[in-house]
Motif scaffolding. Structure first.
Motif, PDB file in Angstrom:
ATOM      1  N   ARG A 116       0.751  -1.234  -0.049  1.00  0.00           N
ATOM      2  CA  ARG A 116      -0.050   0.165   0.082  1.00  0.00           C
ATOM      3  C   ARG A 116       0.923   1.381  -0.018  1.00  0.00           C
ATOM      4  O   ARG A 116       0.490   2.346  -0.644  1.00  0.00           O
ATOM      5  CB  ARG A 116      -1.002   0.110   1.216  1.00  0.00           C
ATOM      6  CG  ARG A 116      -2.255  -0.785   1.204  1.00  0.00           C
ATOM      7  CD  ARG A 116      -3.265  -0.621   2.075  1.00  0.00           C
ATOM      8  NE  ARG A 116      -2.814  -0.919   3.325  1.00  0.00           N
ATOM      9  CZ  ARG A 116      -2.926  -2.311   3.973  1.00  0.00           C
ATOM     10  NH1 ARG A 116      -3.669  -3.147   3.044  1.00  0.00           N
ATOM     11  NH2 ARG A 116      -2.535  -2.332   5.115  1.00  0.00           N
ATOM     12  N   LYS A 117       1.949   1.195   0.591  1.00  0.00           N
ATOM     13  CA  LYS A 117       2.667   2.348   0.701  1.00  0.00           C
ATOM     14  C   LYS A 117       3.666   2.444  -0.531  1.00  0.00           C
ATOM     15  O   LYS A 117       4.795   3.261  -0.668  1.00  0.00           O
ATOM     16  CB  LYS A 117       3.627   2.286   1.973  1.00  0.00           C
ATOM     17  CG  LYS A 117       3.103   2.237   3.149  1.00  0.00           C
ATOM     18  CD  LYS A 117       4.035   2.304   4.309  1.00  0.00           C
ATOM     19  CE  LYS A 117       3.172   2.242   5.563  1.00  0.00           C
ATOM     20  NZ  LYS A 117       4.064   1.593   6.922  1.00  0.00           N
ATOM     21  N   LYS A 118       3.643   1.510  -1.548  1.00  0.00           N
ATOM     22  CA  LYS A 118       4.447   1.588  -2.610  1.00  0.00           C
ATOM     23  C   LYS A 118       5.913   1.259  -2.450  1.00  0.00           C
ATOM     24  O   LYS A 118       6.665   1.775  -3.231  1.00  0.00           O
ATOM     25  CB  LYS A 118       3.986   2.742  -3.536  1.00  0.00           C
ATOM     26  CG  LYS A 118       2.609   3.191  -3.759  1.00  0.00           C
ATOM     27  CD  LYS A 118       1.998   2.286  -4.869  1.00  0.00           C
ATOM     28  CE  LYS A 118       0.512   2.603  -4.898  1.00  0.00           C
ATOM     29  NZ  LYS A 118      -0.239   1.371  -5.405  1.00  0.00           N
ATOM     30  N   LYS A 119       6.187   0.701  -1.504  1.00  0.00           N
ATOM     31  CA  LYS A 119       7.804   0.433  -1.291  1.00  0.00           C
ATOM     32  C   LYS A 119       7.908  -1.037  -1.737  1.00  0.00           C
ATOM     33  O   LYS A 119       9.132  -1.391  -1.945  1.00  0.00           O
ATOM     34  CB  LYS A 119       7.693   0.296   0.192  1.00  0.00           C
ATOM     35  CG  LYS A 119       7.658   1.800   0.995  1.00  0.00           C
ATOM     36  CD  LYS A 119       7.991   1.814   2.401  1.00  0.00           C
ATOM     37  CE  LYS A 119       7.741   3.056   2.817  1.00  0.00           C
ATOM     38  NZ  LYS A 119       8.103   3.069   4.244  1.00  0.00           N
ATOM     39  N   LEU A 120       7.019  -1.930  -2.134  1.00  0.00           N
ATOM     40  CA  LEU A 120       7.287  -3.419  -2.305  1.00  0.00           C
ATOM     41  C   LEU A 120       6.219  -3.619  -3.279  1.00  0.00           C
ATOM     42  O   LEU A 120       5.176  -3.635  -3.106  1.00  0.00           O
ATOM     43  CB  LEU A 120       7.580  -4.215  -1.089  1.00  0.00           C
ATOM     44  CG  LEU A 120       7.827  -5.488  -1.354  1.00  0.00           C
ATOM     45  CD1 LEU A 120       9.198  -5.453  -1.729  1.00  0.00           C
ATOM     46  CD2 LEU A 120       7.722  -5.936   0.102  1.00  0.00           C
ATOM     47  N   LEU A 121       6.580  -4.256  -4.228  1.00  0.00           N
ATOM     48  CA  LEU A 121       5.708  -5.033  -5.368  1.00  0.00           C
ATOM     49  C   LEU A 121       5.360  -6.490  -4.679  1.00  0.00           C
ATOM     50  O   LEU A 121       6.289  -7.062  -4.549  1.00  0.00           O
ATOM     51  CB  LEU A 121       6.266  -4.999  -6.850  1.00  0.00           C
ATOM     52  CG  LEU A 121       5.314  -6.052  -7.828  1.00  0.00           C
ATOM     53  CD1 LEU A 121       3.793  -5.269  -7.823  1.00  0.00           C
ATOM     54  CD2 LEU A 121       5.930  -5.829  -9.168  1.00  0.00           C
ATOM     55  N   CYS A 149       5.447 -19.822  -8.528  1.00  0.00           N
ATOM     56  CA  CYS A 149       6.268 -18.679  -8.071  1.00  0.00           C
ATOM     57  C   CYS A 149       7.177 -17.710  -8.852  1.00  0.00           C
ATOM     58  O   CYS A 149       7.105 -16.757  -9.025  1.00  0.00           O
ATOM     59  CB  CYS A 149       6.714 -18.928  -6.323  1.00  0.00           C
ATOM     60  SG  CYS A 149       5.394 -19.064  -5.192  1.00  0.00           S
ATOM     61  N   ALA A 150       7.837 -18.532  -9.202  1.00  0.00           N
ATOM     62  CA  ALA A 150       9.058 -18.148 -10.469  1.00  0.00           C
ATOM     63  C   ALA A 150       8.132 -17.161 -11.472  1.00  0.00           C
ATOM     64  O   ALA A 150       8.584 -16.086 -11.901  1.00  0.00           O
ATOM     65  CB  ALA A 150       9.876 -19.095 -10.784  1.00  0.00           C
ATOM     66  N   ALA A 151       7.165 -17.707 -12.068  1.00  0.00           N
ATOM     67  CA  ALA A 151       6.567 -17.354 -13.070  1.00  0.00           C
ATOM     68  C   ALA A 151       5.961 -15.913 -12.711  1.00  0.00           C
ATOM     69  O   ALA A 151       5.969 -14.930 -13.496  1.00  0.00           O
ATOM     70  CB  ALA A 151       5.290 -18.048 -13.789  1.00  0.00           C
ATOM     71  N   VAL A 152       5.284 -15.849 -11.248  1.00  0.00           N
ATOM     72  CA  VAL A 152       4.700 -14.727 -10.988  1.00  0.00           C
ATOM     73  C   VAL A 152       5.919 -13.690 -10.833  1.00  0.00           C
ATOM     74  O   VAL A 152       5.821 -12.610 -11.319  1.00  0.00           O
ATOM     75  CB  VAL A 152       4.096 -14.722  -9.532  1.00  0.00           C
ATOM     76  CG1 VAL A 152       3.686 -13.615  -8.956  1.00  0.00           C
ATOM     77  CG2 VAL A 152       2.834 -15.636  -9.798  1.00  0.00           C
ATOM     78  N   ARG A 211       5.055 -10.607 -13.451  1.00  0.00           N
ATOM     79  CA  ARG A 211       4.209  -9.444 -12.588  1.00  0.00           C
ATOM     80  C   ARG A 211       2.891  -9.279 -12.841  1.00  0.00           C
ATOM     81  O   ARG A 211       2.630  -8.198 -13.320  1.00  0.00           O
ATOM     82  CB  ARG A 211       5.206  -8.332 -12.408  1.00  0.00           C
ATOM     83  CG  ARG A 211       6.677  -8.378 -11.937  1.00  0.00           C
ATOM     84  CD  ARG A 211       7.677  -7.189 -11.910  1.00  0.00           C
ATOM     85  NE  ARG A 211       8.817  -7.510 -11.579  1.00  0.00           N
ATOM     86  CZ  ARG A 211       9.884  -6.780 -11.414  1.00  0.00           C
ATOM     87  NH1 ARG A 211       9.377  -5.423 -11.765  1.00  0.00           N
ATOM     88  NH2 ARG A 211      10.738  -6.892 -10.876  1.00  0.00           N
ATOM     89  N   PRO A 212       2.161 -10.090 -12.546  1.00  0.00           N
ATOM     90  CA  PRO A 212       0.540  -9.902 -12.943  1.00  0.00           C
ATOM     91  C   PRO A 212       0.074  -8.519 -12.450  1.00  0.00           C
ATOM     92  O   PRO A 212       0.301  -8.009 -11.266  1.00  0.00           O
ATOM     93  CB  PRO A 212      -0.067 -10.766 -12.171  1.00  0.00           C
ATOM     94  CG  PRO A 212       0.773 -11.975 -12.024  1.00  0.00           C
ATOM     95  CD  PRO A 212       2.056 -11.228 -11.638  1.00  0.00           C
ATOM     96  N   ALA A 213      -0.789  -7.975 -13.438  1.00  0.00           N
ATOM     97  CA  ALA A 213      -1.097  -6.574 -12.949  1.00  0.00           C
ATOM     98  C   ALA A 213      -2.601  -6.920 -12.205  1.00  0.00           C
ATOM     99  O   ALA A 213      -3.436  -7.663 -12.428  1.00  0.00           O
ATOM    100  CB  ALA A 213      -1.178  -5.635 -14.085  1.00  0.00           C
ATOM    101  N   ASN A 214      -2.863  -5.858 -11.394  1.00  0.00           N
ATOM    102  CA  ASN A 214      -4.053  -5.713 -10.766  1.00  0.00           C
ATOM    103  C   ASN A 214      -4.664  -6.979  -9.930  1.00  0.00           C
ATOM    104  O   ASN A 214      -5.850  -7.238  -9.825  1.00  0.00           O
ATOM    105  CB  ASN A 214      -5.279  -5.374 -11.682  1.00  0.00           C
ATOM    106  CG  ASN A 214      -5.130  -4.052 -12.584  1.00  0.00           C
ATOM    107  OD1 ASN A 214      -4.416  -3.203 -12.041  1.00  0.00           O
ATOM    108  ND2 ASN A 214      -5.195  -4.292 -13.824  1.00  0.00           N
TER     109      ASN A 214
END
Length: 150
Positions: free
Chosen positions: A20-25, A80-83, A87-90
């Motif tokens: 939420r703080k945009k510090k980490l994806l 998990c490697a594929a994620v 980096r799936p959006a939304n």
């Protein structure tokens, strides 16, 4: 048990706060019931395999028509490697399970016929009420898989 669930919830909340703080994806990957490679089995599949190997009828809790999301532990690593790569959006919560959706009845019957004597013994659902270790076997989760590239 409860301490493990509390620790997992705390870790999940920490991860979501950072996102939420945009510090980490971040992503929360929720795997189906894991099987394979001899991982520590706290959910009861080991007991079913053991009963099959010992030529005992496998217990069929209730009607066996409930849907169980299952996943081989090696496929969880691949997912998990594929994620991480795509980096799936939304989407922050992802459900990872085998593509073939199985019912508990199908799982028990296949285990019994492939590894045991092919016998299944009906067990009333009421016997699960006080056995929290096996209550997940009555999980009925119709689901839609989350593909890592969505």
């Amino acid at each position: 048990g409860a301490p493990v669930a509390a620790a997992l919830t705390a870790a999940e909340n920490c991860i979501l706060r950072a996102a939420r703080k945009k510090k980490l994806l971040t992503y929360i990957v929720c795997p189906g019931i894991l099987y394979g490679n001899g991982e520590r089995d706290h959910l009861g599949l080991h007991q079913l395999f053991k009963a099959a190997y010992e030529c005992q009828p496998l217990p069929m809790y209730g009607a066996g028509s409930n849907w169980l999301p299952m996943l081989h532990v090696a496929d969880l690593g691949t997912y998990c490697a594929a994620v991480a790569e795509t980096r799936p959006a939304n989407q922050q919560y992802l459900l990872a399970a085998d593509e073939q959706i199985a019912t508990f009845g199908t799982v028990v019957q296949e285990m019994s016929s492939r590894f045991g004597i092919g016998a299944v013994a009906p067990v009333p659902y009421e016997e699960l009420v006080f056995n929290s270790a096996k209550q997940y076997l009555q999980l009925n989760l119709p689901f839609r898989l989350t593909w890592a590239d969505e």
